[in-house]
Scaffold this motif. Structure first.
Motif, PDB file in Angstrom:
ATOM      1  N   LEU A 154       0.830  -1.205   0.000  1.00 22.66           N
ATOM      2  CA  LEU A 154       0.000   0.000   0.000  1.00 22.66           C
ATOM      3  C   LEU A 154       0.868   1.259   0.000  1.00 22.66           C
ATOM      4  O   LEU A 154       0.579   2.225  -0.708  1.00 22.66           O
ATOM      5  N   ARG A 155       1.957   1.229   0.785  1.00 24.38           N
ATOM      6  CA  ARG A 155       2.873   2.383   0.779  1.00 24.38           C
ATOM      7  C   ARG A 155       3.435   2.602  -0.624  1.00 24.38           C
ATOM      8  O   ARG A 155       3.510   3.728  -1.105  1.00 24.38           O
TER       9      ARG A 155
ATOM     10  N   ALA B 151      -6.953   9.556  -5.505  1.00 23.09           N
ATOM     11  CA  ALA B 151      -7.264   9.401  -4.080  1.00 23.09           C
ATOM     12  C   ALA B 151      -8.303   8.303  -3.893  1.00 23.09           C
ATOM     13  O   ALA B 151      -8.168   7.456  -2.995  1.00 23.09           O
ATOM     14  N   ALA B 152      -9.316   8.288  -4.745  1.00 20.26           N
ATOM     15  CA  ALA B 152     -10.357   7.263  -4.613  1.00 20.26           C
ATOM     16  C   ALA B 152      -9.777   5.875  -4.880  1.00 20.26           C
ATOM     17  O   ALA B 152     -10.125   4.897  -4.212  1.00 20.26           O
ATOM     18  N   TRP B 153      -8.883   5.798  -5.868  1.00 25.76           N
ATOM     19  CA  TRP B 153      -8.264   4.504  -6.172  1.00 25.76           C
ATOM     20  C   TRP B 153      -7.451   4.017  -4.970  1.00 25.76           C
ATOM     21  O   TRP B 153      -7.524   2.847  -4.578  1.00 25.76           O
ATOM     22  N   LEU B 154      -6.681   4.919  -4.379  1.00 26.91           N
ATOM     23  CA  LEU B 154      -5.854   4.525  -3.240  1.00 26.91           C
ATOM     24  C   LEU B 154      -6.728   4.104  -2.056  1.00 26.91           C
ATOM     25  O   LEU B 154      -6.439   3.125  -1.371  1.00 26.91           O
ATOM     26  N   ARG B 155      -7.817   4.855  -1.833  1.00 29.27           N
ATOM     27  CA  ARG B 155      -8.739   4.458  -0.753  1.00 29.27           C
ATOM     28  C   ARG B 155      -9.285   3.060  -1.023  1.00 29.27           C
ATOM     29  O   ARG B 155      -9.373   2.235  -0.120  1.00 29.27           O
ATOM     30  N   ARG B 158      -6.711   0.515  -0.255  1.00 28.75           N
ATOM     31  CA  ARG B 158      -6.505   0.340   1.182  1.00 28.75           C
ATOM     32  C   ARG B 158      -7.592  -0.570   1.735  1.00 28.75           C
ATOM     33  O   ARG B 158      -7.316  -1.500   2.486  1.00 28.75           O
ATOM     34  N   THR B 159      -8.834  -0.290   1.361  1.00 28.82           N
ATOM     35  CA  THR B 159      -9.937  -1.113   1.847  1.00 28.82           C
ATOM     36  C   THR B 159      -9.758  -2.561   1.410  1.00 28.82           C
ATOM     37  O   THR B 159      -9.952  -3.491   2.193  1.00 28.82           O
ATOM     38  N   VAL B 160      -9.382  -2.731   0.158  1.00 27.86           N
ATOM     39  CA  VAL B 160      -9.197  -4.091  -0.364  1.00 27.86           C
ATOM     40  C   VAL B 160      -8.098  -4.809   0.413  1.00 27.86           C
ATOM     41  O   VAL B 160      -8.265  -5.944   0.862  1.00 27.86           O
ATOM     42  N   LEU B 161      -6.951  -4.141   0.583  1.00 27.53           N
ATOM     43  CA  LEU B 161      -5.822  -4.795   1.246  1.00 27.53           C
ATOM     44  C   LEU B 161      -6.131  -5.116   2.700  1.00 27.53           C
ATOM     45  O   LEU B 161      -5.602  -6.063   3.266  1.00 27.53           O
ATOM     46  N   LEU B 372      -5.866  -7.748  -7.239  1.00 29.51           N
ATOM     47  CA  LEU B 372      -6.005  -6.506  -6.460  1.00 29.51           C
ATOM     48  C   LEU B 372      -6.675  -5.385  -7.261  1.00 29.51           C
ATOM     49  O   LEU B 372      -7.617  -4.754  -6.765  1.00 29.51           O
ATOM     50  N   PRO B 373      -6.227  -5.108  -8.486  1.00 27.12           N
ATOM     51  CA  PRO B 373      -6.908  -4.041  -9.236  1.00 27.12           C
ATOM     52  C   PRO B 373      -8.373  -4.373  -9.521  1.00 27.12           C
ATOM     53  O   PRO B 373      -9.209  -3.466  -9.572  1.00 27.12           O
ATOM     54  N   GLN B 374      -8.678  -5.654  -9.701  1.00 25.21           N
ATOM     55  CA  GLN B 374     -10.078  -6.021  -9.928  1.00 25.21           C
ATOM     56  C   GLN B 374     -10.923  -5.656  -8.709  1.00 25.21           C
ATOM     57  O   GLN B 374     -12.033  -5.133  -8.836  1.00 25.21           O
ATOM     58  N   LEU B 375     -10.385  -5.967  -7.528  1.00 23.59           N
ATOM     59  CA  LEU B 375     -11.166  -5.697  -6.311  1.00 23.59           C
ATOM     60  C   LEU B 375     -11.291  -4.198  -6.069  1.00 23.59           C
ATOM     61  O   LEU B 375     -12.340  -3.712  -5.621  1.00 23.59           O
ATOM     62  N   ALA B 376     -10.209  -3.458  -6.367  1.00 24.72           N
ATOM     63  CA  ALA B 376     -10.276  -2.001  -6.193  1.00 24.72           C
ATOM     64  C   ALA B 376     -11.316  -1.408  -7.147  1.00 24.72           C
ATOM     65  O   ALA B 376     -12.135  -0.563  -6.763  1.00 24.72           O
TER      66      ALA B 376
END
Lengths: 492, 492
Positions: A154-155, B151-155, B158-161, B372-376
């Motif tokens: 994530l970082r 920002a939305a992608w990173l959020r 984070r939620t996914v991870l 991961l990108p699929q879940l995001a």
């Protein structure tokens, strides 16, 4: 219309009997969208069959207490998309229905225990085995996924997202993101003794894609045979076969691939796992490496699947074959065993003469890997986080390997453990004549997932199992192996 | 040895003249690793040619002031990896060198201005155009990448991870992550009028991969011809061709694809862009949709590339063809125009009879998209962030479209603007006989990137340009179009 429209007085239930339209259901400001959707649905599910006439716009507008323009616009849209047609004085008529024959339910794949292990394994067998549930998963192929460095990932993503340019978000280079090409070349120099220029690295979606691309390139050049190790990875063999290659078996002994047999086979290319042979765990020894180099120098192509080379415990690292034979070796590696298969990132270093063809095949396949994960991975590799992660999982994997060897001795006393202290799995063989697919089936019934060695054989050989230990805690290994031992005793 | 070893006294420079080994360079605790690396390097670069004898272990150990075991272990490793061999009393001798013929420099692709636009465009032409630099990039194909919701992608990441299971990090389903299959089915129902079950959705790496997979499936079934629109996307046509399909052209007029011509062509399948035809910008009209449905009902296969359907400005949405013809339409879409091509995520909804074949082709290609990108992405779609983003870029795109139309009128007064108020690009044609590839070349010399319409034609037709406006600010559009106008006037 058969169903005569009747207005209602209650504002919240204002609507039309026609299709039970209730204006209260419509979102504010989206009347026309809503009405078009309702009409399409009714045409689609047969409530408005072909030939049915829609209410006059004036009538329907009055019933719904909306402006006539809303209804006119809606009908116009249905005319535009071909569902209805204006027929002058005959009004507006349904002329075409969406074909909504429901997709036939695919017959559910029989995922029962017997289905997975019955008969010859097909290309869906690994998915079928994954789909079965078992308390103890001792099937090979996975690193310790619970250890995935989520925070570090994530970082890395945050840094990437805050620093990339808008151009980076466009179509990328099919060869890979330059930052990852550099990071991989550094990684391979540090960890695998390979010296390559970043531009020689082609980023792919894992070793499976690497094999697919190579198979395409080779068959285009008239090469239709790639010899494989026997025993050797069923999945890799299947992957070559679905792309039209034949895969003659070459025996593996305690020193690795029998190069004399490879030479006799006449195959122009060979796929092998020299660092830690799958499934035997043997390391290709020095003499064999020299023999293989000599075979390659005579025109053979070596496809080196370096699939878990970074995982070694109490032995010295063996550099990749590529470090000796660059012009004759197509090197393939991935992060599937280093981090997680779900990332779908790997790399190929084709020999120079195949490089452009491999790039073209990658372009034709998908235009190149996704960029954000490539940049995040490059950061992990260049920052030292990957090596830190590798050191950590290596310690855990080693403990788990020891636990599994101890459990084999305890619960499967007749079994022989093969291979070097490396990798993520063990192979065991039995001297007693047991059907290993039957044993795997019995194990699954006892809540333990393992793979029969016979899956990975092309020619007959001793029965055995391939056991993954990296993804299970020592206590689960012990309990799973105890259950496996019980299953074996019940069979004999 | 020729270079007689000489011990040194200074601890920090203790080492051996042999290869200038300085023990001070070795990392603590990694002596054997370090020594093996240095020896391999020397063998590789010719300082230790084949036949060279290594120093006796006793001698080298004394020089380096390390235990003899370190040197013995090092030599043993070089023996294991095949570089050296023990020759009894003759000592340890280099027997094989890594072949480090440096990879020949690939001749750099001529990326000069004339190279891009000279002759027939090949499959690398889009990369070549991207590789050229120009102050104003008005080439089509990109959304406003500066607006990517970082920002939305990173959020979402984070939620996914923080919520995924270890199992999610293993090998995924080649059909796609179930969460994304659900999110796409919802997205398509909301935005494209398509009703599908999540299990009908196959996640792929963009429309390019969708075409590759379909081409594989169709050729296996003996279908070797897929008709395409003319003018129509050069990239899509090339993609079908590299997978062995022929692509006869079917004319496009102001109502879209000429279905009568399609019927006459005898092609069993057609690829088209009905929502916003590329490059003309025409929307397939209702009558044509019905004709196409009738053609498909007679056995034709429609491949619907819904590539920028979500981008419309002052017109009503047209539902996807798939909503009318589910059993005869293979629907393909992606996030390349919704978010960014760099994500490499798209989806296919094959007709039921092709579903399993498409899944098998995806499995054989790469085992499935990264998870991961699929879940995001699934989170962005289900949370409404995608629609919010789309509304935002739609406003920006509309302003840019208006700016471009105004600039065409101002700077290219003879040009005709085509197409509906939708999408990310405009097509213009000229009534004057100008060579549009020459014009694009002149424009690039004037620092403006555009695509000649002739790239996207199979049969002769009016010259023109395809202009992307979504990725440029209005001031850049104005300045770029002014420069383009200058280039045109200089040519005439």
């Amino acid at each position: 219309m058969d169903s005569a429209p009747q207005g209602r007085d209650d504002r919240t239930t204002t609507g039309s009997d026609f299709l039970q339209l209730r204006i209260g259901d419509a979102p504010p400001g989206g009347l026309s969208d809503w009405l078009a959707d309702r009409l399409r649905l009714a045409i689609s599910d047969g409530r408005l069959p072909i030939g049915a006439r829609l209410p006059a716009t004036r009538v329907l507008a009055a019933e719904l207490r909306v402006s006539r323009g809303v209804v006119t616009e809606t009908y116009q849209r249905l005319i535009e998309d071909g569902h209805v047609a204006g027929r002058g004085r005959a009004g507006t008529v349904v002329v075409a229905a969406p074909l909504t024959v429901p997709a036939p339910e695919r017959p559910p794949r029989p995922t029962g225990i017997s289905a997975v292990f019955a008969g010859e394994p097909d290309t869906e067998v690994f998915e079928a085995l994954r789909a079965t549930s078992a308390r103890f998963d001792l099937s090979p192929g996975l690193p310790d996924l619970a250890a995935f460095p989520r925070a570090a990932w994530l970082r890395a993503e945050r840094t990437v997202l805050s620093s990339l340019s808008a151009t980076d978000l466009g179509y990328g280079d099919p060869r890979g993101a330059p930052a990852l090409q550099v990071a991989v070349s550094h990684w391979l120099a540090r960890n695998r003794g390979i010296r390559v220029q970043p531009r020689e690295v082609v980023v792919v979606a894992g070793v499976a894609q690497a094999l697919a691309l190579l198979a395409q390139v080779l068959t285009t050049r008239g090469i239709t045979t790639v010899a494989v190790e026997d025993p050797g990875s069923l999945g890799a063999r299947q992957q070559l076969q679905v792309w039209g290659l034949t895969t003659p078996p070459v025996p593996v002994d305690g020193d690795g691939l029998r190069v004399d047999a490879l030479r006799r086979s006449g195959a122009p290319a060979v796929l092998l796992t020299p660092a830690h042979q799958f499934p035997t765990g043997v390391v290709l020894d020095g003499e064999r490496r020299r023999e293989l180099m000599s075979w390659a120098a005579d025109g053979g192509l070596v496809i080196e699947d370096d699939y878990d080379a970074e995982h070694r415990y109490d032995r010295s690292p063996v550099p990749a074959l590529h470090s000796m034979l660059a012009e004759h070796v197509c090197y393939a590696g991935s992060v599937s065993k280093l981090l997680a298969p779900a990332l779908r990132v790997g790399w190929v270093i084709p020999p120079a003469m195949l490089h452009d063809d491999v790039v073209a095949a990658k372009r034709n396949s998908d235009l190149g890997n996704a960029v954000l994960p490539q940049l995040a991975l490059a950061r992990l590799m260049e920052s030292g986080e990957m090596e830190r992660h590798l050191r950590m999982v290596r310690r855990r994997h080693r403990v788990r390997r020891d636990a599994m060897i101890a459990a084999v001795r305890r619960h499967l006393p007749g079994a022989v453990v093969h291979g070097a202290a490396a990798g993520l799995h063990l192979m065991i063989t039995f001297s007693t004549p047991v059907d290993d697919a039957e044993l795997a089936m019995a194990a699954l019934a006892a809540d333990v997932k393992v793979q029969p060695l016979s899956w990975h054989r092309q020619r007959p050989g001793a029965p055995g199992l391939v056991l993954g230990y990296a993804a299970s805690a020592p206590s689960d290994i012990e309990a799973g192996m105890a259950a496996l031992g019980g299953a074996l005793r019940a069979l004999l």
